[in-house]
Scaffold this motif. Structure first.
Motif, PDB file in Angstrom:
ATOM      1  N   VAL A 161       0.879  -1.169   0.000  1.00 29.38           N
ATOM      2  CA  VAL A 161       0.000   0.000   0.000  1.00 29.38           C
ATOM      3  C   VAL A 161       0.912   1.212   0.000  1.00 29.38           C
ATOM      4  O   VAL A 161       1.682   1.422   0.940  1.00 29.38           O
ATOM      5  CB  VAL A 161      -0.938   0.011   1.211  1.00 29.38           C
ATOM      6  N   ILE A 162       0.864   1.991  -1.086  1.00 28.09           N
ATOM      7  CA  ILE A 162       1.753   3.133  -1.276  1.00 28.09           C
ATOM      8  C   ILE A 162       0.932   4.409  -1.141  1.00 28.09           C
ATOM      9  O   ILE A 162       0.008   4.649  -1.931  1.00 28.09           O
ATOM     10  CB  ILE A 162       2.433   3.077  -2.658  1.00 28.09           C
ATOM     11  N   VAL A 163       1.255   5.205  -0.154  1.00 20.87           N
ATOM     12  CA  VAL A 163       0.552   6.455   0.104  1.00 20.87           C
ATOM     13  C   VAL A 163       1.389   7.593  -0.474  1.00 20.87           C
ATOM     14  O   VAL A 163       2.515   7.823  -0.035  1.00 20.87           O
ATOM     15  CB  VAL A 163       0.322   6.666   1.609  1.00 20.87           C
ATOM     16  N   ILE A 164       0.825   8.287  -1.473  1.00 15.84           N
ATOM     17  CA  ILE A 164       1.512   9.418  -2.096  1.00 15.84           C
ATOM     18  C   ILE A 164       0.803  10.699  -1.676  1.00 15.84           C
ATOM     19  O   ILE A 164      -0.401  10.849  -1.862  1.00 15.84           O
ATOM     20  CB  ILE A 164       1.538   9.282  -3.625  1.00 15.84           C
ATOM     21  N   SER A 165       1.570  11.609  -1.106  1.00 18.80           N
ATOM     22  CA  SER A 165       0.996  12.845  -0.614  1.00 18.80           C
ATOM     23  C   SER A 165       1.949  13.998  -0.905  1.00 18.80           C
ATOM     24  O   SER A 165       3.080  13.794  -1.372  1.00 18.80           O
ATOM     25  CB  SER A 165       0.722  12.749   0.896  1.00 18.80           C
ATOM     26  N   GLY A 166       1.473  15.187  -0.618  1.00 14.73           N
ATOM     27  CA  GLY A 166       2.275  16.383  -0.841  1.00 14.73           C
ATOM     28  C   GLY A 166       1.378  17.591  -0.966  1.00 14.73           C
ATOM     29  O   GLY A 166       0.151  17.460  -1.084  1.00 14.73           O
ATOM     30  N   PRO A 167       1.941  18.784  -0.961  1.00 10.20           N
ATOM     31  CA  PRO A 167       1.131  20.004  -1.071  1.00 10.20           C
ATOM     32  C   PRO A 167       0.405  20.086  -2.411  1.00 10.20           C
ATOM     33  O   PRO A 167       0.760  19.402  -3.386  1.00 10.20           O
ATOM     34  CB  PRO A 167       2.164  21.125  -0.932  1.00 10.20           C
TER      35      PRO A 167
END
Length: 304
Positions: A112-118
């Motif tokens: 499970v790859i969580v990609i986040s950022g502004p």
């Protein structure tokens, strides 16, 4: 005479009649020559009832008895000239067991790859290209209560639902995570994750910083958290301006929020810089992270 003098001297310090006697007598002379306790078998009794075990026999490697567990010696042909099949069979026979065709290591667990950022760092663009180059990836479509933007497709970019429908999903525990962002709800449906992980697919989740913090509390170290950033604040602001999807008020809020969100970078496992015009390089770096995670001896194991 010498013995008698010795006994006389010792008698001065001992009152034993044996030493006081002038006539030295052998004290053992009264015993019969063949005492009964040596001849009578009835007097021989053992106090221990432990069974007598047979003695162990040990054979050396050169013993004609050999080792029963050692496989029979099989002549092995010369590897340089022998037929491969013949050499293979000879090696099996020499070792005493066939070679297994089963994998030496199990298949890696789905991630499970969580990609986040502004906002404005290009999360959607990175995920879209990642799905194009990696077939084993499943992108979980997020449910949202916000209005659909031009060019977006329901069920592909988001599941667009009303606030009433979203609140019903919350009440029925259908969401892994949800949050109220800029006045609208966003959440991750659980069922999608379960179905595609059961097929062996890796799961990609796109969430904001608030959602990533919530998922970290829920999933802990079982998921991979990737923080996506622009190369500079200047580049980030220009991207937000170029999107032309914000009013001046919401644009100012997003920029101020982005400046604060960058401070949470240390809560992630990896950081990836998505430079303008270098999307392919960004995606290759994300792929390298996924490959490295799958090569770990201690695999991440997640249960939704």
């Amino acid at each position: 005479m010498l013995v008698r003098r010795l006994c006389t001297s010792l008698a001065k310090f001992n009152n034993n009649p044996f030493f006081l006697s002038r006539k030295f007598i052998n004290p053992f002379a009264e015993f019969p020559s063949s005492p009964a306790f040596l001849t009578s078998p009835k007097t021989l009794q053992f106090t221990s009832h432990r069974p007598v075990l047979p003695a162990r026999c040990f054979f050396s490697a050169n013993s004609p008895m050999g080792d029963a567990r050692r496989p029979a010696v099989v002549p092995i042909p010369c590897p340089e000239t022998a037929d491969r099949a013949e050499l293979y069979r000879a090696l099996e026979a020499s070792l005493g067991s066939p070679f297994s065709s089963e994998p030496l290591v199990p298949n890696p667990n789905p991630l499970v790859i969580v990609i986040s950022g502004p906002s404005g760092v290009g999360k959607d663009a990175v995920i879209k290209r990642l799905r194009e180059v990696r077939e084993s990836i499943h992108f979980v479509v997020t449910a949202t209560s916000r209005a659909m933007r031009p060019g977006e497709i329901d069920g592909k970019d988001y599941f667009f639902v009303s606030k009433e429908e979203f609140l019903k999903m919350i009440a029925q525990d259908e969401l892994l995570e949800y949050a109220l962002v800029y006045g609208d709800y966003k959440g991750i449906p659980k069922q999608q994750i379960r179905e595609h992980m059961a097929k062996g697919s890796d799961i990609v989740l796109r969430v904001d910083i608030q959602g990533a913090a919530t998922l970290r509390n829920i999933l802990g170290k079982s998921a991979v958290f990737i923080f996506l950033v622009a190369e500079s604040e200047e580049a980030l602001v220009k991207r937000l301006i170029d999107r032309k999807t914000e009013t001046k008020e919401t644009l100012l809020v997003r920029i101020a929020t982005a400046k604060e969100e960058i401070k949470h970078l240390s809560n992630f496992d990896y950081v990836v810089v998505n430079k303008e015009g270098e999307l392919d390089g960004t995606v290759k770096l994300v792929e390298s992270i996924i490959d490295a995670e799958k090569a770990k001896v201690n695999q991440r194991n997640i249960v939704i």
